[in-house]
Design an enzyme around this catalytic site. Structure first.
Site, PDB file in Angstrom:
ATOM      1  NE  ARG A  72      54.080 -12.722 -13.351  1.00 24.38           N
ATOM      2  CZ  ARG A  72      53.123 -11.863 -13.006  1.00 24.38           C
ATOM      3  NH1 ARG A  72      51.866 -12.125 -13.318  1.00 24.38           N
ATOM      4  NH2 ARG A  72      53.415 -10.768 -12.358  1.00 24.38           N
ATOM      5  CG  ASP A  94      56.563  -9.009  -5.572  1.00 25.32           C
ATOM      6  OD1 ASP A  94      56.629  -8.218  -6.525  1.00 25.32           O
ATOM      7  OD2 ASP A  94      56.481  -8.634  -4.378  1.00 25.32           O
ATOM      8  CE1 TYR A 154      48.483 -16.559 -14.600  1.00 21.26           C
ATOM      9  CE2 TYR A 154      49.661 -15.137 -13.081  1.00 21.26           C
ATOM     10  CZ  TYR A 154      48.702 -15.303 -14.045  1.00 21.26           C
ATOM     11  OH  TYR A 154      47.954 -14.230 -14.473  1.00 21.26           O
ATOM     12  CG  ASN A 213      54.997   5.795 -11.078  1.00 18.33           C
ATOM     13  OD1 ASN A 213      54.889   4.699 -10.524  1.00 18.33           O
ATOM     14  ND2 ASN A 213      54.817   5.965 -12.373  1.00 18.33           N
ATOM     15  CG  LEU A 214      61.100   5.336 -13.850  1.00 11.01           C
ATOM     16  CD1 LEU A 214      62.299   5.568 -12.923  1.00 11.01           C
ATOM     17  CD2 LEU A 214      61.305   4.065 -14.657  1.00 11.01           C
ATOM     18  CB  THR A 256      50.640   1.528  -9.447  1.00 13.01           C
ATOM     19  OG1 THR A 256      49.554   0.959 -10.200  1.00 13.01           O
ATOM     20  CG2 THR A 256      50.142   2.735  -8.670  1.00 13.01           C
ATOM     21  CG  HIS A 292      45.635  -7.384  -8.353  1.00  9.72           C
ATOM     22  ND1 HIS A 292      46.289  -6.495  -9.163  1.00  9.72           N
ATOM     23  CD2 HIS A 292      44.396  -6.860  -8.162  1.00  9.72           C
ATOM     24  CE1 HIS A 292      45.479  -5.481  -9.462  1.00  9.72           C
ATOM     25  NE2 HIS A 292      44.341  -5.678  -8.846  1.00  9.72           N
ATOM     26  CD  GLN A 332      47.677  -1.909  -8.501  1.00  7.20           C
ATOM     27  OE1 GLN A 332      46.876  -1.931  -9.448  1.00  7.20           O
ATOM     28  NE2 GLN A 332      48.635  -0.998  -8.388  1.00  7.20           N
TER      29      GLN A 332
HETATM   30  N1  APR Z   1      60.498   2.878  -9.625  1.00  2.97           N
HETATM   31  C1  APR Z   1      59.264   3.444  -9.551  1.00  2.97           C
HETATM   32  N2  APR Z   1      58.300   3.259 -10.495  1.00  2.97           N
HETATM   33  C2  APR Z   1      58.620   2.461 -11.538  1.00  2.97           C
HETATM   34  C3  APR Z   1      59.884   1.842 -11.682  1.00  2.97           C
HETATM   35  C4  APR Z   1      60.841   2.078 -10.669  1.00  2.97           C
HETATM   36  N3  APR Z   1      62.067   1.532 -10.721  1.00  2.97           N
HETATM   37  N4  APR Z   1      59.874   1.119 -12.851  1.00  2.97           N
HETATM   38  C5  APR Z   1      58.658   1.290 -13.409  1.00  2.97           C
HETATM   39  N5  APR Z   1      57.894   2.099 -12.628  1.00  2.97           N
HETATM   40  C6  APR Z   1      56.517   2.546 -12.859  1.00  2.97           C
HETATM   41  C7  APR Z   1      56.151   2.717 -14.313  1.00  2.97           C
HETATM   42  O1  APR Z   1      56.446   4.053 -14.720  1.00  2.97           O
HETATM   43  C8  APR Z   1      54.640   2.465 -14.295  1.00  2.97           C
HETATM   44  O2  APR Z   1      53.926   3.668 -14.035  1.00  2.97           O
HETATM   45  O3  APR Z   1      55.681   1.527 -12.365  1.00  2.97           O
HETATM   46  C9  APR Z   1      54.450   1.521 -13.100  1.00  2.97           C
HETATM   47  C10 APR Z   1      54.147   0.102 -13.527  1.00  2.97           C
HETATM   48  O4  APR Z   1      52.907   0.110 -14.165  1.00  2.97           O
HETATM   49  P1  APR Z   1      52.282  -1.265 -14.706  1.00  2.97           P
HETATM   50  O5  APR Z   1      53.303  -2.009 -15.488  1.00  2.97           O
HETATM   51  O6  APR Z   1      50.971  -0.931 -15.340  1.00  2.97           O
HETATM   52  O7  APR Z   1      52.017  -2.139 -13.380  1.00  2.97           O
HETATM   53  P2  APR Z   1      50.837  -1.928 -12.344  1.00  2.97           P
HETATM   54  O8  APR Z   1      50.448  -0.493 -12.245  1.00  2.97           O
HETATM   55  O9  APR Z   1      51.244  -2.612 -11.085  1.00  2.97           O
HETATM   56  O10 APR Z   1      49.634  -2.769 -13.017  1.00  2.97           O
HETATM   57  C11 APR Z   1      48.449  -2.889 -12.234  1.00  2.97           C
HETATM   58  O11 APR Z   1      47.538  -4.368 -13.893  1.00  2.97           O
HETATM   59  O12 APR Z   1      48.018  -6.017 -15.383  1.00  2.97           O
HETATM   60  C12 APR Z   1      47.418  -5.761 -14.169  1.00  2.97           C
HETATM   61  O13 APR Z   1      47.121  -7.215 -12.360  1.00  2.97           O
HETATM   62  C13 APR Z   1      48.091  -6.510 -13.056  1.00  2.97           C
HETATM   63  O14 APR Z   1      48.561  -5.751 -10.796  1.00  2.97           O
HETATM   64  C14 APR Z   1      48.680  -5.409 -12.171  1.00  2.97           C
HETATM   65  C15 APR Z   1      47.813  -4.212 -12.519  1.00  2.97           C
END
Ligand code: APR
Length: 233
Positions: free
Chosen positions: A59, A94, A56, A201-202, A176, A109, A91
């Site tokens: 990070r 940052d 951390y 979302n991407l 997400t 979180h 979530q």
């Molecule tokens: N623009 C939009 N979406 C994006 C981009 C982008 N440039 N880059 C990636 N993504 C999308 C991905 O397609 C994915 O669906 O963001 C999402 C990221 O998913 P995760 O990596 O699972 O992150 P998150 O959903 O925030 O995870 C939730 O899980 O590990 C725990 O506590 C941690 O808060 C986190 C939680």
């Protein structure tokens, strides 16, 4: 389209990806370097506090070096100009929403720039390292941990979040994967209360089928476009 008077926005790691902060479940994701159990659980911290503090500390330094991107800044503009109710539930740990100008933000979180003393329970804004065991500014004990909600721990601010989900008429999920609860269930909660639901979302997420509308693309493009639409109404 019906009036929009109350919006809840949920964000995940994808909104900060274009600021250079790694997401979790991409192939080069954050957890690839460490099994989650090692660095994101209370058991992992008890087993190897130095490893978890180092993870951390790294990070926290990355967050401080990152800059908000156009998506964070668009939500900052929405916060300033939207006259209805708005809550941004993130979530992410940052502070890019805040540095992008948003004020109505809840970190469910926790936050990488916050330290939590296990001796006196005080929380402090913290920008440096914790691995070297600095004394807690309140009680002097070297007992501070990252103020992050680990797996198995209760997310923060759930009551105001559920209140907002019950009252909103628009729920927007940004960047997400829909892999982790309770956040992954917010869309159903909002929809059950009559809200319209939109995903930016991407790529398709685990929860895409639960949304009225899903737009695929980078947040830095989709979020400013969506904010323009809302503010033009
Ligand atoms: N623009 C939009 N979406 C994006 C981009 C982008 N440039 N880059 C990636 N993504 C999308 C991905 O397609 C994915 O669906 O963001 C999402 C990221 O998913 P995760 O990596 O699972 O992150 P998150 O959903 O925030 O995870 C939730 O899980 O590990 C725990 O506590 C941690 O808060 C986190 C939680």
């Amino acid at each position: 389209m019906p009036d929009i008077n109350s919006i809840v926005v949920l964000t995940g790691a994808g909104i900060s990806a274009e600021s250079g902060l790694r997401t979790f479940r991409a192939e080069d994701g954050l957890w690839e370097d460490h099994p989650v159990e090692e660095v994101a659980t209370p058991e992992g911290f008890a087993r190897d506090p130095a490893l978890v503090q180092r993870f951390y500390d790294e990070r926290r330094a990355q967050v401080r070096a990152a800059q908000p991107n156009a998506a964070h800044e668009a939500l900052g503009r929405l916060d300033r100009e939207f006259t209805g109710e708005l809550l941004i539930v993130t979530q992410n740990i940052d502070d890019l929403h805040e540095r992008g100008g948003a004020k109505r933000v809840l970190h469910m979180h926790g936050e990488s720039l916050s330290a939590w003393c296990q001796s006196c329970n005080a929380r402090h804004r913290w920008e440096d390292t914790l691995g070297d065991g600095p004394p807690c500014p309140s009680c002097g004990e070297a007992a501070m941990r990252p103020d992050i909600v680990w797996f198995g721990e209760m997310p923060y601010e759930m009551e105001p979040i559920f209140d907002a989900l019950s009252a909103c008429d628009l729920f927007v999920s940004i960047g997400t994967s829909g892999a982790v609860y309770p956040a992954a269930g917010f869309v159903q909660q909002a929809a059950a209360n009559g809200a319209r639901t939109l995903e930016l979302n991407l790529e398709e997420s685990l929860g895409s089928r639960n949304f009225d509308e899903s737009r695929l693309g980078p947040a830095s493009t989709l979020v400013p476009q969506w904010v323009d639409e809302v503010l033009a109404r």
